[in-house]
Design an enzyme around this catalytic site. Sequence first.
Site, PDB file in Angstrom:
ATOM      1  N   ASP A   1       0.828  -1.210   0.000  1.00  0.00           N
ATOM      2  CA  ASP A   1       0.000   0.000   0.000  1.00  0.00           C
ATOM      3  C   ASP A   1       0.868   1.267   0.000  1.00  0.00           C
ATOM      4  OD1 ASP A   1       0.980   0.108   2.592  1.00  0.00           O
ATOM      5  OD2 ASP A   1      -0.971  -0.005   3.573  1.00  0.00           O
TER       6      ASP A   1
ATOM      7  N   GLU B   1       3.783   0.968   2.100  1.00  0.00           N
ATOM      8  CA  GLU B   1       4.712  -0.083   1.717  1.00  0.00           C
ATOM      9  C   GLU B   1       4.562  -1.275   2.656  1.00  0.00           C
ATOM     10  OE1 GLU B   1       7.565   2.628  -0.644  1.00  0.00           O
ATOM     11  OE2 GLU B   1       8.230   2.821   1.405  1.00  0.00           O
TER      12      GLU B   1
ATOM     13  N   GLU C   1       8.461  14.052   8.008  1.00  0.00           N
ATOM     14  CA  GLU C   1       7.505  13.020   7.572  1.00  0.00           C
ATOM     15  C   GLU C   1       6.432  12.831   8.644  1.00  0.00           C
ATOM     16  OE1 GLU C   1       8.840   8.772   7.493  1.00  0.00           O
ATOM     17  OE2 GLU C   1       8.304   8.935   5.368  1.00  0.00           O
TER      18      GLU C   1
END
Length: 384
Positions: A172, A175, A331
């Site tokens: 997905d 990962e 992130e």
Amino acid sequence: MIEATRMPPTDAPALRELAESSIALIERLQDASGAYPASPTFSAYRGYSWFRDGAFIADAMSSAGRVESASAFFDWCSGIVLARSEQIARIAARAAAGDPVPDRDMLPTRFTFDGADGADDWWDFQLDGYGTWLWAVVEHARRHGLDLGRWHPALALTVDYLVSSWSRPCFDWWEESADQVHVSTLGCIAAGLRAAAASDVIDPIRLGACSSAVDDILDTIRRRGTHNGHLAKWLGSPDVDASLLAVVSPLKVFPVSQKLGRATVDAVETDLAFSNGLHRYLRDTFFGGGQWPLLSCFLGLAHAAAGLTDRAFDQLRWAASTANSEGELPEQVGDQLLDSSRVGEWVERWGPVAQPLLWSHAMYLRLAVELGVCDVAASRGVTA
Ligand code: BGC
């Protein structure tokens, strides 16, 4: 874009500054090949560009008037796809013959800047980015009145790849979970194929295959990819995943004006938002499962599309609050972890969380443009 019917918020200058420095950072780090690095400093990403991250980065730069930057990325994608035309023909032929190639022979999710497959082990078989690049390049051409012809051969090959293989389980957005068919992956593919079908550059035979694949994907999602009226993490799952927000906005496969889109935004917010920061999904343990500013920006885009401007601004502000003193967006942030016992193993393996992450800057920029915070005309690059 939302009409400016009200006074801009008092913190608009600071929000604008981060949008402008995001443009500058992305432009500075874009490789001469057109590739957008995922993160210049993070050990596991250094030297690689992803179709997923890059397509959203290009979409943000395009929306901010940086036409050449976005076009250069799409040229890079196009070169990669064209260089693999025989591989794609083989994949499509084997799928048609009922003997699909193994996962390891499918196209990877990320490439080195010179367009080669990576040499490092990675969770490489992911289909979503190929749909997202199709969607983003068609949007880019529409937005700026560009001729799609330059990307047409790669577009056609990508259509063949996705039409032949959309129903395969694969990793997905995160990962993970390669044994499932992920609803956000299906949504990205449907958005890409739908954009290609509407683009006028697809020949009649491909157009037929493309349109019926879109119908089949949407039918699959409606029958097996929902739970309690919202989109589900994967076919048959009762859970949500924040990546589903993209399927609502900006991909608009199930827009927020439709019940399914609205219910998905509500379910993601209920399950995954904590004081405006969004987790990826409830069992996330990557760096302890923190909150991702890029996901808050997807939520902000959905709120903006629904006319909930104040709530969209809340998301933009929260994303801005995650920047470090250099104005770099990470992130994820770890103030509110789902499982703090799982941080150490990742830090040991890969070092501290990626910062800057270009995709975070891009989603911040995309939402800032949508909210009229960023003056597109003033930030516009060369538009030829
Ligand atoms: C994320 C992916 C992303 C990649 C590069 C991974 O940790 O799960 O979604 O494409 O980083 O940014």
